[in-house]
Write an enzyme that holds these catalytic residues in place. Sequence first.
Site, short mmCIF file in Angstrom:
data_model
loop_
_atom_site.label_atom_id
_atom_site.label_comp_id
_atom_site.label_asym_id
_atom_site.label_seq_id
_atom_site.Cartn_x
_atom_site.Cartn_y
_atom_site.Cartn_z
N ASP A 92 -8.36 73.86 36.57
CA ASP A 92 -7.02 73.58 36.05
C ASP A 92 -6.11 74.55 36.80
OD1 ASP A 92 -5.61 72.06 33.65
OD2 ASP A 92 -4.79 74.07 33.56
N LYS A 116 -11.27 72.59 26.30
CA LYS A 116 -10.42 73.29 27.28
C LYS A 116 -10.72 74.77 27.16
CE LYS A 116 -7.22 72.29 30.33
NZ LYS A 116 -7.09 71.09 31.17
#
Length: 464
Positions: free
Chosen positions: A177, A137
Amino acid sequence: MSVLTHPGVKAPGDYIESVMISVKAKNPAEPEFHQAVAEVFDSLRLVLSKHPEYQSARLLERIVEPERVIMFRVPWFDDQGEIQINRGFRIEMNSAIGPYKGGLRFHPSVNLGILKFLAFEQVFKNSLTTLPMGGGKGGSDFDPKGKSDNEVMRFCQSFMTELQRHIGPDTDVPAGDIGVGGREIGFLFGQYKRLRNEFTGVLTGKGLGWGGSLIRPEATGYGCVYFASEMLKTKKDTLEGKLCLVSGSGNVSQYTVEKLLDLGAKPITVSDSNGVIYDPDGIDREKLAFIIDLKNVKRGRIRDYADHYKKAIFMPTDIKLEHNPLWNIKADCAFPSATQNEITAKDAANLLKNGIKLVAEGANMPSTLDATKLFLDAKILYGPAKAANAGGVATSGLEMAQNSARLSWTREEVDDRLHKIMIAIHRNCFETAEKYGTPGNLVNGANIGGFLKVANAMLDQGLV
Protein backbone atom coordinates in the site's frame (compact mmCIF):
# COMPACT_ATOMS: atom_id res chain seq x y z
CA MET A 1 -35.64 -18.66 12.46
CA SER A 2 -32.73 -16.24 12.38
CA VAL A 3 -29.48 -16.94 14.22
CA LEU A 4 -30.25 -14.29 16.79
CA THR A 5 -33.64 -12.66 17.12
CA HIS A 6 -33.89 -9.15 18.42
CA PRO A 7 -36.93 -8.23 20.55
CA GLY A 8 -38.65 -4.92 19.77
CA VAL A 9 -37.39 -4.68 16.18
CA LYS A 10 -36.67 -1.08 15.16
CA ALA A 11 -37.41 0.52 11.80
CA PRO A 12 -34.33 0.15 9.52
CA GLY A 13 -33.51 3.88 9.75
CA ASP A 14 -33.63 3.83 13.56
CA TYR A 15 -31.60 0.62 13.66
CA ILE A 16 -28.86 2.14 11.47
CA GLU A 17 -28.89 5.31 13.59
CA SER A 18 -28.48 3.34 16.83
CA VAL A 19 -25.58 1.26 15.42
CA MET A 20 -23.88 4.43 14.14
CA ILE A 21 -24.14 6.05 17.61
CA SER A 22 -22.61 2.91 19.11
CA VAL A 23 -19.76 2.88 16.51
CA LYS A 24 -18.84 6.47 17.40
CA ALA A 25 -19.01 5.76 21.14
CA LYS A 26 -16.93 2.56 20.95
CA ASN A 27 -14.38 3.97 18.49
CA PRO A 28 -13.72 7.56 19.62
CA ALA A 29 -11.23 9.77 17.72
CA GLU A 30 -11.42 7.60 14.59
CA PRO A 31 -13.11 9.98 12.09
CA GLU A 32 -12.03 8.07 8.97
CA PHE A 33 -13.57 4.85 10.32
CA HIS A 34 -16.82 6.68 11.20
CA GLN A 35 -16.86 8.16 7.68
CA ALA A 36 -16.39 4.79 5.95
CA VAL A 37 -19.11 3.14 8.08
CA ALA A 38 -21.54 6.04 7.59
CA GLU A 39 -21.12 5.88 3.80
CA VAL A 40 -21.88 2.13 3.67
CA PHE A 41 -24.76 2.38 6.17
CA ASP A 42 -26.34 5.15 4.12
CA SER A 43 -26.66 2.72 1.19
CA LEU A 44 -27.87 -0.14 3.40
CA ARG A 45 -31.10 1.67 4.30
CA LEU A 46 -32.35 0.42 0.93
CA VAL A 47 -31.45 -3.20 1.83
CA LEU A 48 -32.72 -3.60 5.39
CA SER A 49 -36.36 -2.96 4.49
CA LYS A 50 -36.17 -5.85 1.99
CA HIS A 51 -34.06 -8.10 4.27
CA PRO A 52 -35.25 -7.89 7.90
CA GLU A 53 -33.23 -11.06 8.64
CA TYR A 54 -30.00 -8.99 8.56
CA GLN A 55 -31.35 -6.75 11.27
CA SER A 56 -32.58 -9.57 13.52
CA ALA A 57 -29.16 -11.26 13.21
CA ARG A 58 -27.56 -7.95 14.33
CA LEU A 59 -25.37 -8.06 11.22
CA LEU A 60 -24.45 -4.38 11.22
CA GLU A 61 -23.07 -4.53 14.77
CA ARG A 62 -21.06 -7.62 13.83
CA ILE A 63 -19.70 -6.31 10.51
CA VAL A 64 -18.29 -3.10 12.05
CA GLU A 65 -16.44 -5.02 14.76
CA PRO A 66 -13.09 -6.43 13.58
CA GLU A 67 -12.68 -10.17 14.17
CA ARG A 68 -9.20 -9.41 15.51
CA VAL A 69 -6.97 -6.36 16.05
CA ILE A 70 -3.23 -6.88 16.49
CA MET A 71 -1.04 -4.01 17.68
CA PHE A 72 2.64 -4.42 18.49
CA ARG A 73 5.98 -2.75 19.19
CA VAL A 74 8.53 -2.63 16.34
CA PRO A 75 12.07 -1.82 17.61
CA TRP A 76 14.94 -1.40 15.10
CA PHE A 77 18.43 0.11 14.77
CA ASP A 78 19.00 3.07 12.43
CA ASP A 79 22.29 3.56 10.52
CA GLN A 80 23.76 5.54 13.42
CA GLY A 81 23.20 2.58 15.74
CA GLU A 82 20.41 4.43 17.57
CA ILE A 83 17.33 2.49 18.68
CA GLN A 84 14.05 3.51 17.01
CA ILE A 85 10.58 2.37 18.06
CA ASN A 86 7.50 2.25 15.84
CA ARG A 87 4.05 0.76 16.25
CA GLY A 88 2.80 -2.08 14.04
CA PHE A 89 -0.81 -3.05 13.32
CA ARG A 90 -2.90 -5.68 11.59
CA ILE A 91 -6.70 -5.40 11.48
CA GLU A 92 -8.29 -8.75 10.59
CA MET A 93 -11.74 -7.39 9.82
CA ASN A 94 -13.82 -10.14 8.24
CA SER A 95 -13.13 -13.67 6.96
CA ALA A 96 -16.68 -14.73 6.02
CA ILE A 97 -15.82 -15.31 2.36
CA GLY A 98 -12.09 -16.08 2.50
CA PRO A 99 -8.77 -15.43 4.26
CA TYR A 100 -8.12 -11.83 5.33
CA LYS A 101 -6.62 -9.86 2.44
CA GLY A 102 -5.42 -6.28 2.28
CA GLY A 103 -2.38 -4.06 2.16
CA LEU A 104 0.25 -2.87 4.61
CA ARG A 105 0.75 0.91 4.78
CA PHE A 106 3.98 2.49 6.11
CA HIS A 107 3.32 6.20 6.69
CA PRO A 108 3.60 8.56 9.71
CA SER A 109 -0.19 9.17 9.57
CA VAL A 110 -1.00 5.49 10.22
CA ASN A 111 -3.14 4.90 13.31
CA LEU A 112 -5.87 2.52 14.41
CA GLY A 113 -8.74 4.61 12.97
CA ILE A 114 -7.21 4.91 9.49
CA LEU A 115 -6.45 1.19 9.32
CA LYS A 116 -9.94 0.26 10.53
CA PHE A 117 -11.47 2.43 7.81
CA LEU A 118 -9.23 0.77 5.20
CA ALA A 119 -9.99 -2.74 6.51
CA PHE A 120 -13.74 -2.04 6.54
CA GLU A 121 -13.65 -0.76 2.93
CA GLN A 122 -11.52 -3.76 1.97
CA VAL A 123 -14.20 -6.25 3.09
CA PHE A 124 -16.69 -4.93 0.51
CA LYS A 125 -14.08 -4.29 -2.18
CA ASN A 126 -12.81 -7.87 -1.94
CA SER A 127 -16.37 -9.16 -2.04
CA LEU A 128 -16.96 -7.21 -5.28
CA THR A 129 -13.93 -8.78 -7.01
CA THR A 130 -15.85 -12.12 -7.29
CA LEU A 131 -12.82 -13.84 -5.66
CA PRO A 132 -12.90 -15.63 -2.27
CA MET A 133 -11.12 -13.06 -0.09
CA GLY A 134 -11.98 -11.59 3.30
CA GLY A 135 -10.89 -8.09 4.38
CA GLY A 136 -7.93 -6.87 6.42
CA LYS A 137 -5.39 -4.04 6.57
CA GLY A 138 -2.21 -3.30 8.45
CA GLY A 139 0.94 -1.24 8.61
CA SER A 140 3.00 1.05 10.77
CA ASP A 141 3.68 4.72 11.51
CA PHE A 142 7.21 4.11 10.14
CA ASP A 143 8.19 6.53 7.34
CA PRO A 144 10.34 4.93 4.61
CA LYS A 145 11.00 8.39 3.09
CA GLY A 146 14.61 9.43 3.58
CA LYS A 147 15.62 6.04 5.05
CA SER A 148 18.45 3.94 3.60
CA ASP A 149 17.74 0.50 2.09
CA ASN A 150 19.42 -1.06 5.14
CA GLU A 151 17.21 0.87 7.57
CA VAL A 152 14.09 -0.15 5.64
CA MET A 153 15.30 -3.77 5.71
CA ARG A 154 15.95 -3.75 9.46
CA PHE A 155 12.53 -2.22 10.09
CA CYS A 156 10.75 -4.74 7.80
CA GLN A 157 12.53 -7.67 9.48
CA SER A 158 11.53 -6.48 12.95
CA PHE A 159 7.93 -5.83 11.79
CA MET A 160 7.61 -9.31 10.23
CA THR A 161 9.13 -11.02 13.29
CA GLU A 162 5.88 -10.26 15.11
CA LEU A 163 3.44 -10.21 12.16
CA GLN A 164 4.43 -13.74 11.04
CA ARG A 165 2.58 -15.25 14.04
CA HIS A 166 -0.73 -13.94 12.70
CA ILE A 167 -0.61 -14.45 8.92
CA GLY A 168 -0.38 -17.31 6.41
CA PRO A 169 -1.54 -18.24 2.90
CA ASP A 170 -4.87 -19.59 4.20
CA THR A 171 -5.26 -17.16 7.11
CA ASP A 172 -4.23 -13.63 6.18
CA VAL A 173 -2.36 -12.51 3.05
CA PRO A 174 -0.99 -8.94 3.26
CA ALA A 175 0.17 -6.87 0.28
CA GLY A 176 1.63 -3.41 -0.39
CA ASP A 177 0.00 0.00 0.00
CA ILE A 178 1.36 3.54 0.52
CA GLY A 179 5.05 3.27 1.52
CA VAL A 180 5.19 -0.48 0.83
CA GLY A 181 6.41 -1.33 -2.66
CA GLY A 182 8.46 -4.14 -4.19
CA ARG A 183 11.51 -3.43 -2.01
CA GLU A 184 9.55 -3.67 1.25
CA ILE A 185 7.58 -6.76 0.16
CA GLY A 186 10.92 -8.45 -0.64
CA PHE A 187 12.36 -7.74 2.82
CA LEU A 188 9.11 -8.83 4.53
CA PHE A 189 8.87 -12.05 2.51
CA GLY A 190 12.52 -12.93 3.16
CA GLN A 191 12.05 -12.61 6.92
CA TYR A 192 8.78 -14.62 6.89
CA LYS A 193 10.51 -17.43 4.97
CA ARG A 194 13.50 -17.38 7.31
CA LEU A 195 11.32 -17.60 10.45
CA ARG A 196 8.73 -20.10 9.18
CA ASN A 197 11.01 -22.19 6.95
CA GLU A 198 8.39 -22.30 4.22
CA PHE A 199 8.00 -20.77 0.80
CA THR A 200 4.31 -19.93 0.47
CA GLY A 201 2.08 -17.28 -1.07
CA VAL A 202 1.83 -15.39 2.23
CA LEU A 203 2.29 -11.95 0.64
CA THR A 204 1.24 -10.57 -2.73
CA GLY A 205 3.09 -8.00 -4.80
CA LYS A 206 6.13 -10.30 -4.79
CA GLY A 207 8.98 -10.07 -7.32
CA LEU A 208 8.42 -11.96 -10.57
CA GLY A 209 11.34 -14.30 -9.91
CA TRP A 210 9.95 -15.51 -6.59
CA GLY A 211 6.21 -16.01 -6.89
CA GLY A 212 4.93 -12.63 -8.08
CA SER A 213 2.35 -12.08 -10.80
CA LEU A 214 2.69 -10.13 -14.02
CA ILE A 215 0.42 -7.04 -14.09
CA ARG A 216 0.28 -6.86 -10.25
CA PRO A 217 2.14 -3.50 -10.04
CA GLU A 218 -0.04 -2.09 -12.82
CA ALA A 219 -3.32 -3.57 -11.61
CA THR A 220 -4.90 -0.81 -9.49
CA GLY A 221 -4.24 1.89 -12.08
CA TYR A 222 -5.18 -0.28 -15.07
CA GLY A 223 -8.32 -1.52 -13.32
CA CYS A 224 -9.44 2.01 -12.43
CA VAL A 225 -9.16 3.08 -16.08
CA TYR A 226 -11.00 -0.08 -17.24
CA PHE A 227 -13.77 0.79 -14.77
CA ALA A 228 -13.92 4.39 -16.08
CA SER A 229 -14.15 3.02 -19.61
CA GLU A 230 -17.12 0.82 -18.60
CA MET A 231 -18.86 3.83 -17.00
CA LEU A 232 -18.43 5.83 -20.22
CA LYS A 233 -19.82 2.92 -22.27
CA THR A 234 -23.17 3.36 -20.48
CA LYS A 235 -23.27 6.84 -22.10
CA LYS A 236 -22.02 5.47 -25.46
CA ASP A 237 -18.71 7.34 -24.96
CA THR A 238 -15.00 6.42 -24.68
CA LEU A 239 -11.80 7.83 -23.13
CA GLU A 240 -10.43 8.77 -26.57
CA GLY A 241 -9.26 12.41 -26.53
CA LYS A 242 -10.45 13.10 -22.96
CA LEU A 243 -8.40 15.48 -20.79
CA CYS A 244 -7.67 13.67 -17.50
CA LEU A 245 -6.55 14.90 -14.07
CA VAL A 246 -4.53 12.35 -12.08
CA SER A 247 -3.35 13.03 -8.52
CA GLY A 248 -0.43 11.31 -6.82
CA SER A 249 2.71 9.99 -8.51
CA GLY A 250 3.09 6.57 -6.92
CA ASN A 251 2.21 3.16 -8.26
CA VAL A 252 -1.53 3.79 -8.82
CA SER A 253 -1.01 7.15 -10.55
CA GLN A 254 1.80 5.91 -12.79
CA TYR A 255 -0.20 3.03 -14.23
CA THR A 256 -3.41 5.07 -14.43
CA VAL A 257 -1.49 7.45 -16.71
CA GLU A 258 -0.08 4.53 -18.73
CA LYS A 259 -3.49 2.93 -19.35
CA LEU A 260 -5.07 6.33 -20.15
CA LEU A 261 -2.40 6.74 -22.85
CA ASP A 262 -3.18 3.22 -24.15
CA LEU A 263 -6.85 4.20 -24.53
CA GLY A 264 -6.16 7.51 -26.27
CA ALA A 265 -6.78 9.91 -23.36
CA LYS A 266 -4.56 12.89 -22.44
CA PRO A 267 -3.40 12.94 -18.79
CA ILE A 268 -2.24 16.45 -17.79
CA THR A 269 -1.42 16.33 -14.05
CA VAL A 270 0.47 14.39 -11.34
CA SER A 271 1.32 15.42 -7.78
CA ASP A 272 3.01 14.51 -4.51
CA SER A 273 2.86 15.88 -0.96
CA ASN A 274 4.99 18.90 -1.99
CA GLY A 275 2.83 20.07 -4.89
CA VAL A 276 1.16 19.63 -8.27
CA ILE A 277 2.54 19.36 -11.81
CA TYR A 278 0.28 20.66 -14.59
CA ASP A 279 1.56 19.85 -18.09
CA PRO A 280 -0.73 21.45 -20.70
CA ASP A 281 1.00 19.45 -23.48
CA GLY A 282 -0.04 16.21 -21.76
CA ILE A 283 2.08 13.53 -20.09
CA ASP A 284 3.30 11.20 -22.85
CA ARG A 285 5.17 7.90 -22.52
CA GLU A 286 8.61 9.55 -22.39
CA LYS A 287 7.46 11.88 -19.59
CA LEU A 288 5.85 8.96 -17.74
CA ALA A 289 9.16 7.05 -17.91
CA PHE A 290 10.81 10.12 -16.33
CA ILE A 291 8.21 10.12 -13.49
CA ILE A 292 8.64 6.37 -12.88
CA ASP A 293 12.45 6.74 -12.69
CA LEU A 294 12.15 9.86 -10.49
CA LYS A 295 9.78 8.20 -8.01
CA ASN A 296 10.75 4.51 -8.03
CA VAL A 297 14.53 4.71 -8.54
CA LYS A 298 15.74 8.17 -7.49
CA ARG A 299 12.96 8.50 -4.88
CA GLY A 300 12.86 12.24 -5.69
CA ARG A 301 10.16 14.92 -5.53
CA ILE A 302 7.72 15.71 -8.36
CA ARG A 303 8.91 19.36 -8.65
CA ASP A 304 11.96 18.00 -10.57
CA TYR A 305 9.56 17.29 -13.47
CA ALA A 306 9.07 21.03 -14.06
CA ASP A 307 12.87 21.56 -14.09
CA HIS A 308 13.15 18.90 -16.80
CA TYR A 309 10.09 19.81 -18.90
CA LYS A 310 9.99 23.60 -19.12
CA LYS A 311 6.37 23.97 -20.29
CA ALA A 312 5.08 22.19 -17.20
CA ILE A 313 3.88 24.31 -14.28
CA PHE A 314 4.68 23.36 -10.66
CA MET A 315 2.24 24.58 -7.98
CA PRO A 316 3.64 24.03 -4.46
CA THR A 317 1.29 22.72 -1.76
CA ASP A 318 -0.22 25.54 0.29
CA ILE A 319 -1.80 24.20 3.48
CA LYS A 320 -3.62 27.53 3.99
CA LEU A 321 -5.63 26.95 0.80
CA GLU A 322 -9.01 25.28 1.30
CA HIS A 323 -8.73 23.57 -2.05
CA ASN A 324 -6.18 21.71 -4.14
CA PRO A 325 -5.29 23.60 -7.36
CA LEU A 326 -5.07 20.25 -9.18
CA TRP A 327 -8.88 19.89 -9.03
CA ASN A 328 -9.36 23.41 -10.40
CA ILE A 329 -7.94 22.67 -13.87
CA LYS A 330 -10.38 22.28 -16.76
CA ALA A 331 -10.72 18.61 -17.77
CA ASP A 332 -13.19 15.85 -18.67
CA CYS A 333 -12.20 13.09 -16.21
CA ALA A 334 -10.61 12.98 -12.74
CA PHE A 335 -8.65 10.08 -11.24
CA PRO A 336 -7.85 10.83 -7.56
CA SER A 337 -5.01 8.38 -6.88
CA ALA A 338 -3.12 9.84 -3.91
CA THR A 339 -4.77 9.35 -0.50
CA GLN A 340 -7.97 9.51 1.58
CA ASN A 341 -10.07 12.70 1.66
CA GLU A 342 -7.96 14.53 -0.93
CA ILE A 343 -11.13 15.87 -2.64
CA THR A 344 -13.06 18.21 -0.34
CA ALA A 345 -16.48 19.74 -1.06
CA LYS A 346 -14.67 22.84 -2.42
CA ASP A 347 -12.56 20.65 -4.74
CA ALA A 348 -15.67 18.79 -5.92
CA ALA A 349 -17.43 22.13 -6.63
CA ASN A 350 -14.39 23.28 -8.64
CA LEU A 351 -14.36 20.05 -10.67
CA LEU A 352 -18.07 20.35 -11.46
CA LYS A 353 -17.75 24.06 -12.31
CA ASN A 354 -15.04 23.16 -14.83
CA GLY A 355 -17.27 20.58 -16.53
CA ILE A 356 -15.92 17.28 -15.18
CA LYS A 357 -17.93 14.34 -16.58
CA LEU A 358 -16.36 11.42 -14.73
CA VAL A 359 -14.58 10.71 -11.44
CA ALA A 360 -12.97 7.28 -10.90
CA GLU A 361 -11.28 6.77 -7.53
CA GLY A 362 -7.86 5.09 -7.64
CA ALA A 363 -7.02 5.91 -4.00
CA ASN A 364 -9.03 4.60 -1.03
CA MET A 365 -11.89 6.96 -0.05
CA PRO A 366 -10.29 10.03 -1.70
CA SER A 367 -13.53 12.06 -1.58
CA THR A 368 -15.09 13.37 1.62
CA LEU A 369 -18.76 12.52 2.24
CA ASP A 370 -19.73 16.08 1.20
CA ALA A 371 -17.74 15.78 -2.03
CA THR A 372 -19.34 12.41 -2.82
CA LYS A 373 -22.79 13.92 -2.28
CA LEU A 374 -22.01 16.75 -4.73
CA PHE A 375 -20.89 14.25 -7.39
CA LEU A 376 -24.02 12.11 -6.92
CA ASP A 377 -26.37 15.13 -6.94
CA ALA A 378 -24.74 16.38 -10.16
CA LYS A 379 -25.43 12.94 -11.72
CA ILE A 380 -21.93 12.69 -13.23
CA LEU A 381 -20.32 9.27 -13.74
CA TYR A 382 -18.83 8.55 -10.31
CA GLY A 383 -16.90 5.34 -9.60
CA PRO A 384 -16.32 4.93 -5.85
CA ALA A 385 -13.00 3.52 -4.65
CA LYS A 386 -14.24 0.16 -3.42
CA ALA A 387 -15.33 -0.64 -6.98
CA ALA A 388 -13.02 1.45 -9.17
CA ASN A 389 -9.74 0.53 -7.45
CA ALA A 390 -10.54 -3.13 -6.77
CA GLY A 391 -8.28 -4.17 -9.66
CA GLY A 392 -5.26 -4.18 -7.35
CA VAL A 393 -6.63 -6.65 -4.84
CA ALA A 394 -8.29 -8.65 -7.64
CA THR A 395 -4.86 -9.21 -9.19
CA SER A 396 -3.49 -10.05 -5.74
CA GLY A 397 -6.17 -12.75 -5.67
CA LEU A 398 -4.94 -13.95 -9.07
CA GLU A 399 -1.37 -14.01 -7.67
CA MET A 400 -2.64 -16.19 -4.79
CA ALA A 401 -4.29 -18.53 -7.31
CA GLN A 402 -1.05 -18.83 -9.30
CA ASN A 403 0.92 -19.51 -6.08
CA SER A 404 -1.53 -22.23 -5.00
CA ALA A 405 -1.28 -23.90 -8.41
CA ARG A 406 2.52 -23.41 -8.59
CA LEU A 407 2.04 -21.74 -11.98
CA SER A 408 2.74 -18.39 -13.65
CA TRP A 409 0.27 -16.99 -16.17
CA THR A 410 1.29 -14.80 -19.09
CA ARG A 411 0.95 -11.01 -19.00
CA GLU A 412 -1.93 -11.18 -21.50
CA GLU A 413 -3.78 -13.82 -19.45
CA VAL A 414 -3.58 -11.80 -16.20
CA ASP A 415 -4.52 -8.54 -17.96
CA ASP A 416 -7.47 -10.26 -19.64
CA ARG A 417 -8.71 -11.68 -16.32
CA LEU A 418 -8.29 -8.26 -14.67
CA HIS A 419 -10.24 -6.58 -17.48
CA LYS A 420 -13.06 -9.15 -17.20
CA ILE A 421 -13.19 -8.73 -13.39
CA MET A 422 -13.49 -4.92 -13.73
CA ILE A 423 -16.30 -5.36 -16.29
CA ALA A 424 -18.06 -7.76 -13.88
CA ILE A 425 -17.64 -5.34 -10.92
CA HIS A 426 -19.12 -2.49 -12.96
CA ARG A 427 -22.02 -4.65 -14.09
CA ASN A 428 -22.72 -5.80 -10.51
CA CYS A 429 -22.67 -2.18 -9.20
CA PHE A 430 -24.76 -0.87 -12.11
CA GLU A 431 -27.42 -3.61 -11.86
CA THR A 432 -27.56 -3.54 -8.04
CA ALA A 433 -28.08 0.24 -8.08
CA GLU A 434 -31.02 -0.23 -10.47
CA LYS A 435 -32.47 -3.13 -8.48
CA TYR A 436 -32.51 -1.06 -5.27
CA GLY A 437 -34.12 1.96 -6.93
CA THR A 438 -31.17 4.32 -7.42
CA PRO A 439 -30.14 3.82 -11.08
CA GLY A 440 -26.69 5.20 -11.93
CA ASN A 441 -25.69 5.55 -8.25
CA LEU A 442 -22.62 3.28 -8.20
CA VAL A 443 -21.90 4.19 -4.56
CA ASN A 444 -25.10 2.38 -3.56
CA GLY A 445 -24.42 -0.32 -6.14
CA ALA A 446 -20.92 -1.02 -4.76
CA ASN A 447 -21.87 -0.84 -1.07
CA ILE A 448 -24.93 -3.07 -1.46
CA GLY A 449 -23.34 -5.49 -3.94
CA GLY A 450 -20.31 -5.94 -1.68
CA PHE A 451 -22.40 -6.20 1.49
CA LEU A 452 -24.90 -8.85 0.29
CA LYS A 453 -22.28 -11.50 -0.43
CA VAL A 454 -20.55 -11.03 2.95
CA ALA A 455 -23.84 -10.74 4.89
CA ASN A 456 -25.25 -13.96 3.41
CA ALA A 457 -22.02 -15.83 4.16
CA MET A 458 -22.15 -14.57 7.76
CA LEU A 459 -25.76 -15.74 8.13
CA ASP A 460 -24.85 -19.19 6.78
CA GLN A 461 -21.92 -19.57 9.20
CA GLY A 462 -23.82 -18.88 12.41
CA LEU A 463 -22.95 -16.56 15.25
CA VAL A 464 -19.14 -16.39 15.03
